[in-house]
Design a protein around this motif. Structure first.
Motif: not given
Lengths: 499, 367
Positions: A159, A425, A445, A452, A460, B53, B55-56, B58, B89, B92
């Motif tokens: 991504n 994202q 970022q 995150l 990652t 990844h 990613r935010y 949630s 999405a 998870q």
């Protein structure tokens, strides 16, 4: 193509209706498959010839389990390709097949005409098969686990692309011709302050000042040239391809993953519109043209299943089709523009009708030019938000539940737009490839208020290290504190940074 | 036809298996699998199999939903489960993978290096079983296979060009009819019975019972894998013993003293009544905190074991769960008197971590 005679007849009929509504699609080929074949194709993202990897197996496990427990069923599967391929499940009854075909023609039209798809590879089926062959060859040469592990690393970074990149002509590409002179030329024009009168110039910009400025900008330029990348770069995968110490097969795999990520990117950017558009057309074609009396109940059942908004979730099919209908209605009645916006009498507004009949033309225009973000931004109105009961939810630490937190139009719209920006994202850029002058990679970022997921971010980073092979850093914000996450190959660290 | 996905799917299962095996000790000691056991499958949560990844998070992001409800209405739980937002999405949540009990037992065997059990060399019992396996052209109408018959008729009509897609009426004739047919198979069977005995005197607390529960889950899994046909009986005892069902076995708490011989007597009686040692493989498991009441009773226990029980059974396992109240003397007494018997296993289980080794001791004999 292996349609039965009946379906062949239906296909020709539906195709005729679709063309009658001015839908403009690629030639569409339908394949009949059993449910397990459909699950297989779906696990490969629509491409049965894709490269081998266990993650598709994982997908398959989930799909087959969901299917056998009756929890989910794939309605339709269309591939953005020329010709367009679509799959029909053999065991569906005729009305379902008709609905799916009508739906597919909607998708096919969208793929062909929407601007955001204009840069996707229309021979992707061949391309994917190609990728598959290449990766299989690497597997033979370097061993299954080696290749598999590297694919995993790449997928974990997939991504980190710039979703707008295909639409931008970067200077790197066109500077090849005229870029040389500007780089080589030494006569840097210094900063001059603007003088109101010509005779004042020597006072406002004295010799020493100009000299000083010249020196400064020279230094700045040198500084810039030393930096790699010159400007923060969003397409991190491309950056890695250019600068990371990869073997030939490794960069080939990384470029394959990158290609596929860009191919799938527009589908993420237009999920609401694409599904909304296809749903709009299947309901139009079915209810106005080709539904028989006996099929009505089955159709209604299936259609309402598609549009269900269970347990407070936002359904892209529903949101999309309702918005398209709302736009059509508003442009038919002339409910737009300055006069309408500024009208304060809600009754007048509600009964507003200028009989313009522009609705159909408008939605065709929208399907051509917009993506989800612009779509919501331009057409989500307060009235729509209220009628469709949209709300914002947040996580409540005390109760350990997600709760409805607001129904205010502005807040809902803000939140929705935020979740669509860059498809929800985080935006991460390469800032410096030579951090500390030690060849360490520095990412940053652009923090937009949401942190995150830390554990995943650490994992990652560790994957990124495997590609870059030198320590990697990520500047981010954790609980409103600027933090530098680092992985040096052995251990993770997170330190606060000030400024 | 072998599908392309099968290879990827098999590879995925292999990876899952590897992960499960690696974490087996954790799964064993935490007992989290017990609640997830179905008839033939266990779902095992496998962490970290999804690719990471950037990613935010949630929980901090929240999102937009649709539906009725006032501000403050809860719409979903927060524990790991996630609400997929727009753009679907993927959720998870931790992946749960179904593993068959058989597979689990195999993993257990590989990990603990358990030998296969050699069933007692007694005559095997066979049983007859009817199974519908085939299709025949004749048979009673009640066994007519509708789908096959229909297919046959459809094929015939297609070949003879009497099928009209616009008016798809299929009429089967006599030759089209198909019927289910069956076969009789005789199956060799070796029977086994597990008799669990547990001390429920006041000194056995909840934690001790939990240990017993987890341990017996794994014993069950293993013995079920080794024998096709297995019965389980439960006996609880304090000063007196009685037979109970499974639920009661794990949840009863009494407060009396401990007379272990009562349980052994009950087990002996049960064996004599129901389980002829010539036909059954018999397993006895006894869990206690080892605080028997008086030496006289311990002597009686030893006597019972030596003369009555041990000659009849495959294996006697005594697991002593450590408790703050018990003296733990019983296991030492057994050690002293029964060291030379070969179908007895004694094991001390100090805490949950001890379960793993204790299972190994119990089942490592291959009997």
């Amino acid at each position: 193509m292996n349609l039965t005679k009946e379906l062949e007849i239906q296909k020709a009929e539906i195709r005729g209706y679709a063309e009658g509504y001015n839908l403009d699609f690629y030639e569409t080929i339908f394949e009949m498959v059993e449910f397990d074949e459909l699950n297989e194709v779906a696990s490969y993202g629509g491409f049965p010839t894709r490269y081998p990897h266990w993650r598709f197996g994982m997908e398959y496990e989930e799909l087959s389990k969901g299917y056998s427990y009756g929890l989910q069923k794939i309605y339709e599967l269309v591939i953005n390709n020329d010709p367009c391929y679509a799959y029909l499940m053999k065991c569906n009854n005729l009305v379902d097949q008709k609905l799916v075909m009508a739906h597919v023609y909607g998708h096919s039209d969208f793929f062909k005409n929407n601007l955001w798809f204009s840069h996707t590879n229309r021979k992707m089926i061949d391309q994917m098969a190609n990728h598959g062959t290449r990766i299989r060859r690497f597997v033979e040469k370097y061993g299954e686990e080696t290749v598999e592990d590297f694919i995993e690393v790449c997928l974990s970074l997939e991504n980190l692309i710039d979703p707008h990149l295909p639409h931008i002509k970067r200077k790197a590409e066109n500077s090849k011709v005229n870029g040389k002179q500007t780089e080589d030329s030494e006569n840097i024009s210094p900063l001059r302050l603007k003088s109101p009168k010509a005779y004042l110039d020597s006072f406002i910009n004295p010799e020493e000042f100009l000299e000083e400025q010249k020196q400064l900008s020279k230094e700045r330029k040198l500084e810039k040239r030393k930096r790699n990348p010159e400007e923060p770069q969003r397409d991190i995968l491309q950056f890695l391809l250019e600068y990371a110490p990869l073997e030939r097969w490794q960069s080939d795999i990384l470029s394959i993953i990158r290609d596929e990520a860009y191919y799938f990117s527009p589908q993420g950017q237009t999920k609401i519109m694409n599904e909304g558009w296809a749903t709009y057309w299947h309901s139009t074609i079915m209810t106005r043209k080709c539904l028989t009396d006996a099929e009505l109940i089955d159709y209604a059942d299936h259609h309402s299943g598609t549009l269900m908004t269970g347990s407070g979730r936002l359904n892209p099919y529903k949101l999309g089709v309702e918005l398209f209908r709302d736009i059509e209605d508003r442009w038919n009645k002339g409910k737009f523009g300055k006069e309408y916006e500024e009208c304060e009498d809600w009754q007048v507004k509600a009964n507003w009708n200028k009989n313009l009949g522009l609705g159909l033309a408008k939605i065709f225009e929208v399907r051509k030019l917009y993506n989800d973000l612009m779509f919501i931004d331009a057409f989500l109105t307060q009235e729509f938000c209220r009628e469709n009961n949209l709300f914002v939810y947040e996580f409540n630490d005390r109760t350990d539940y997600y709760e409805i937190s607001d129904r205010d139009f502005q807040v809902v719209k803000q939140k929705l737009l935020f979740s669509l920006t860059n498809f929800g994202q985080p935006a991460i850029y390469v800032e410096d490839a030579n951090y500390f002058n030690r060849g360490e990679l520095y990412l940053k970022q652009r923090h937009e208020g949401v942190d995150l997921k830390m554990q995943e971010a650490r994992d990652t980073l560790a994957n990124l290290f495997k590609v870059w092979t030198r320590p990697v850093h990520l500047e981010t914000v954790v609980d409103e504190v600027k933090t530098l996450m680092t992985f040096d190959g052995l251990e993770h660290s997170e330190i606060e940074i000030d400024q | 036809m072998v599908k392309k996905i099968d290879k990827d799917h098999a590879r995925f299962r292999q990876i899952v298996r590897g992960k499960v095996k690696k974490n087996l000790r954790k799964y064993i000691t935490q007992g989290e699998l017990i609640g997830k056991q179905g008839k033939e499958l266990v779902s095992i949560p496998v962490p970290q199999i999804r690719l990471p990844h950037f990613r935010y998070s949630s929980k901090k992001a929240g999102g937009v939903g649709q539906g009725k409800g006032d501000v403050g209405t809860p719409i979903g739980r927060g524990d790991g489960g996630e609400i997929p937002g727009v753009g679907d999405a993927p959720g998870q949540h931790i992946l749960e993978v179904d593993v068959s009990l058989e597979e689990l037992a195999e993993m257990l065997a590989e990990e603990l290096e358990l030998p296969n059990i050699e069933a007692k060399g007694k005559k095997n019992i066979t049983s007859d079983k009817n199974k519908y396996t085939g299709i025949s052209q004749v048979g009673p109408e009640s066994l007519r296979h509708f789908k096959r018959t229909y297919k046959q008729a459809l094929k015939r009509q297609l070949i003879s060009a009497t099928y009209n897609p616009l008016d798809p009426i299929i009429i089967p004739v006599r030759e089209d009819r198909r019927y289910r047919s069956w076969k009789v198979t005789s199956k060799p069977e070796s029977n086994a019975v597990i008799i669990y005995m547990m001390d429920v005197s006041g000194s056995m607390g909840d934690e001790q019972k939990e240990i017993v529960r987890i341990e017996s889950f794994w014993i069950d899994t293993w013995l079920n894998y080794q024998y096709k046909n297995i019965e389980t009986r439960y006996i609880i005892h304090d000063a007196i013993a009685r037979e109970v069902d499974k639920e009661t076995f794990y949840h009863t708490r009494e407060s009396g003293g401990t007379i272990i011989s009562s349980a052994y007597k009950a087990a002996n009686k049960m064996i004599d009544e129901f389980y002829n040692p010539n036909e059954w493989n018999i397993y006895l498991f006894h869990f206690s905190d080892g605080d028997n009441w008086g030496e006289i009773d311990t002597d009686e226990c030893v006597m019972l074991l030596k003369e009555k029980l041990l000659p009849k059974i495959n294996l006697f396992c005594y697991g002593q769960v450590e408790s703050p109240y018990g003296s733990g003397q019983f296991i030492r007494d057994l050690e002293d008197f029964l060291l030379d018997e070969e179908n007895i296993v004694l094991s001390e289980i100090p805490d949950k971590d001890g379960i793993y080794d204790s299972i190994k001791e119990f089942l490592g004999k291959g009997r």
